[in-house]
Design a protein around this motif. Structure first.
Motif, short mmCIF file in Angstrom:
data_model
loop_
_atom_site.label_atom_id
_atom_site.label_comp_id
_atom_site.label_asym_id
_atom_site.label_seq_id
_atom_site.Cartn_x
_atom_site.Cartn_y
_atom_site.Cartn_z
N LEU A 199 0.83 -1.20 0.00
CA LEU A 199 0.00 0.00 0.00
C LEU A 199 0.86 1.24 0.00
O LEU A 199 1.76 1.36 0.85
CB LEU A 199 -0.83 0.01 1.28
CG LEU A 199 -2.33 -0.14 1.10
CD1 LEU A 199 -2.64 -1.50 0.50
CD2 LEU A 199 -3.00 0.00 2.46
N LYS A 200 0.57 2.16 -0.92
CA LYS A 200 1.37 3.37 -1.03
C LYS A 200 0.48 4.54 -0.64
O LYS A 200 -0.55 4.78 -1.28
CB LYS A 200 1.77 3.49 -2.52
CG LYS A 200 3.03 4.20 -2.77
CD LYS A 200 3.44 3.97 -4.23
CE LYS A 200 4.00 5.25 -4.79
NZ LYS A 200 4.39 5.14 -6.18
N LEU A 201 0.82 5.26 0.42
CA LEU A 201 -0.04 6.35 0.89
C LEU A 201 0.77 7.62 1.10
O LEU A 201 1.89 7.57 1.61
CB LEU A 201 -0.64 6.01 2.28
CG LEU A 201 -1.31 4.68 2.51
CD1 LEU A 201 -1.57 4.51 3.99
CD2 LEU A 201 -2.60 4.65 1.73
N PRO A 202 0.18 8.78 0.76
CA PRO A 202 0.85 10.03 1.14
C PRO A 202 0.68 10.21 2.64
O PRO A 202 -0.40 9.95 3.17
CB PRO A 202 0.08 11.09 0.36
CG PRO A 202 -1.25 10.47 0.10
CD PRO A 202 -1.08 8.98 0.07
N ALA A 203 1.73 10.63 3.33
CA ALA A 203 1.60 10.80 4.78
C ALA A 203 0.67 11.97 5.10
O ALA A 203 -0.08 11.94 6.09
CB ALA A 203 2.97 11.02 5.40
N LEU A 211 -4.99 5.36 9.04
CA LEU A 211 -3.79 4.54 9.23
C LEU A 211 -4.16 3.13 9.71
O LEU A 211 -3.61 2.13 9.23
CB LEU A 211 -2.84 5.19 10.24
CG LEU A 211 -2.08 6.43 9.72
CD1 LEU A 211 -1.30 7.09 10.84
CD2 LEU A 211 -1.12 6.05 8.59
N ALA A 212 -5.13 3.09 10.64
CA ALA A 212 -5.55 1.78 11.16
C ALA A 212 -6.14 0.94 10.02
O ALA A 212 -5.86 -0.26 9.91
CB ALA A 212 -6.57 1.97 12.28
N GLN A 213 -6.92 1.60 9.15
CA GLN A 213 -7.50 0.86 8.00
C GLN A 213 -6.40 0.34 7.09
O GLN A 213 -6.46 -0.79 6.60
CB GLN A 213 -8.40 1.79 7.19
CG GLN A 213 -9.79 1.90 7.75
CD GLN A 213 -10.53 3.09 7.12
OE1 GLN A 213 -10.10 3.64 6.11
NE2 GLN A 213 -11.64 3.46 7.75
N ALA A 214 -5.41 1.18 6.85
CA ALA A 214 -4.31 0.78 5.97
C ALA A 214 -3.60 -0.43 6.56
O ALA A 214 -3.26 -1.38 5.84
CB ALA A 214 -3.32 1.93 5.79
N PHE A 215 -3.38 -0.43 7.87
CA PHE A 215 -2.73 -1.57 8.52
C PHE A 215 -3.54 -2.83 8.29
O PHE A 215 -3.01 -3.91 8.06
CB PHE A 215 -2.55 -1.31 10.02
CG PHE A 215 -1.19 -0.79 10.36
CD1 PHE A 215 -0.73 0.41 9.85
CD2 PHE A 215 -0.34 -1.52 11.20
CE1 PHE A 215 0.53 0.90 10.14
CE2 PHE A 215 0.93 -1.05 11.50
CZ PHE A 215 1.37 0.17 10.97
N GLU A 216 -4.86 -2.70 8.35
CA GLU A 216 -5.70 -3.87 8.17
C GLU A 216 -5.63 -4.38 6.74
O GLU A 216 -5.49 -5.58 6.51
CB GLU A 216 -7.14 -3.49 8.50
CG GLU A 216 -7.76 -4.43 9.51
CD GLU A 216 -9.04 -3.83 10.04
OE1 GLU A 216 -10.03 -3.88 9.29
OE2 GLU A 216 -9.03 -3.30 11.17
N ARG A 217 -5.70 -3.44 5.82
CA ARG A 217 -5.69 -3.84 4.41
C ARG A 217 -4.36 -4.45 3.98
O ARG A 217 -4.31 -5.34 3.14
CB ARG A 217 -6.04 -2.65 3.52
CG ARG A 217 -7.54 -2.49 3.38
CD ARG A 217 -7.93 -1.21 2.67
NE ARG A 217 -7.15 -0.94 1.48
CZ ARG A 217 -6.75 0.28 1.11
NH1 ARG A 217 -7.04 1.33 1.86
NH2 ARG A 217 -6.07 0.45 0.00
#
Ligand code: ATP
Length: 411
Positions: A199-203, A211-217
């Motif tokens: 997963l690539k996200l802009p901070a 962030l929690a969702q990204a960790f899950e995905r």
């Protein structure tokens, strides 16, 4: 198999050669006999899988000269020197010059065999390591995706492999466009593999929830946070908590800002910084590894031509020279854009400045204004910032982004 048991035995005395040769043969070794430097020389190569045992004193070129020749070809090819009785200073000189070991003549068979076996083992390890390195260099994600022939590029690939082997979160530092995101992808591929999510996200703009969702995905894959200096204080706090409670996914953070200074000036969480920078990979600016410019350019010209089904134009030495003369403040990204335009015949690489996009041209103008201000104020950053009517922090950020250092303009 046989070649890994070879011992090149060099001695001008035919009796010694035969006697030692027999000792070696009885121990299942394969002696190759040579009576002089000249005769020995032809057997020496980087691929020679055996070891060398050579008398020091020989008419014509002696054992030292042979040692010197061997070290010039392959510093990791073991040479065992045979010295005369009481020739200790000579032996010491040999070791200093790179000899594997020395034996005093006449040497007992068991001493000769023990030393030769040790040297063969060392040689086998060296060659195996080289083979593995070659295999890895030829095929893994670092080799495929992180192009470059400079020592810095090799070091980068080495670091990528080293951090990928650990489970650590990683901080990737480098100027804009230098390849931070690419490096993150490589660490992910080498570590979690291509089947795991990346997963690539802009901070900037992330919240505790996102962030929690990204960790899950991302599950057991990796999350790349681009420009991690832009995380809000709340998000910094949330990220730290997620890192402390989750072994996975791996977080790879990219930054071109000097995070240590952000911490020391109270703008960034020290705990998060220390956690992220435990494993660190730096990507040097393209102008500091100019040997990579031709390789990267040619690589992207090839890709562009393949994508658009165009014939690959010739990249003349002139074009290369012009490319290498530039500083590439936009790093690999601008070089890639230049390559695309070149492939489409939109430029002959004539005036590379004109080939740059608007933002890159503006970046170049900005860079020259920063340099001029630093020169005007003798490297005094506070004064230079004032002169440009910029807050000090913004000024420093810009220096960093352009790879400039105020202290170099002092005096
Ligand atoms: N060593 C390299 N070998 C091949 N391609 C590279 C290399 N370094 C960078 N690139 C390419 O250059 C471009 C810019 O790289 P990347 O997106 O990783 O940069 P970045 O540092 O994250 O910058 P930005 O934040 O501006 O995107 C990408 O297309 C990437 O594939």
């Amino acid at each position: 198999m046989e070649s890994t048991r070879q011992v090149l035995l060099v001695d001008d005395d035919a009796h010694v050669r035969e006697a030692l040769g027999q000792t070696l043969e009885l121990a299942d070794l394969v002696p190759v006999l040579a009576g002089s430097y000249i005769a020995a020389k032809d057997h020496v190569s980087k691929a020679f899988a055996g070891v060398i045992v050579s008398d020091v004193r020989m008419p014509g070129k002696d054992g030292f000269q042979l040692l010197e020749y061997v070290m010039g070809i392959d510093r990791e090819l073991p040479v065992i020197l045979l010295t005369g009785e009481g020739d200790i200073p000579m032996a010491v000189r040999g070791i200093a010059a790179g000899a594997f070991d020395f034996l005093e003549k006449p040497c007992a068979p068991q001493d000769l065999l023990a030393t030769v076996e040790k040297a063969l083992k060392t040689r086998a390890l060296v060659l195996e390591n080289r083979r593995l390195t070659r295999a890895v260099e030829a095929g893994d994600a670092a080799a495929r995706l992180l192009r470059g022939v400079s020592a810095a590029a090799q070091a980068m690939r080495f670091e990528a492999r080293a951090v990928a082997r650990t489970a650590a979160d990683v901080l990737v530092t480098g100027e804009a466009g230098a390849g931070t995101a690419k490096m993150a992808e490589v660490v992910h591929l080498l570590g979690a593999g291509s089947n795991a999510p990346f997963l690539k996200l802009p901070a900037m703009g992330q919240s505790a929830e996102s962030l929690a969702q990204a960790f899950e995905r991302a599950e057991d894959g990796s999350v790349f946070l681009d420009e991690v200096a832009h995380l809000s204080p709340n998000a910094q706090f949330a990220l730290l908590e997620l890192l402390e409670t989750h072994a996975r996914p791996r977080v790879i953070a990219g930054t071109y800002a000097d995070l240590a200074r952000e911490v020391s000036e109270g703008r960034y969480s020290a705990d998060l910084y220390y956690r992220l920078q435990a494993a660190k990979v730096n990507i040097p600016a393209l102008r500091d590894r100019r040997e990579d410019i031709p390789v990267l350019f040619a690589h992207y010209v090839d890709i562009a031509c393949e994508q658009s089904d165009l014939p690959v134009p010739q990249i003349t030495p002139d074009v290369i020279a012009r490319l290498m003369a530039q500083d590439w403040p936009g790093n690999a990204r601008s070089l890639m854009n230049a390559a695309m335009r070149f492939a489409m015949g939109l430029s002959e690489g004539e005036d590379a400045r004109a080939e740059l996009g608007l933002s890159e041209q503006l970046a170049q103008v900005e860079r020259s204004l920063l340099i001029a201000a630093l020169q005007r104020h003798g490297g005094n950053a506070t004064e230079a910032a004032k002169g440009l009517k910029l807050p000090r922090k913004t000024f420093y950020d810009k220096l960093l982004r352009h790879g400039l250092r105020a202290d170099l303009y002092r005096g």
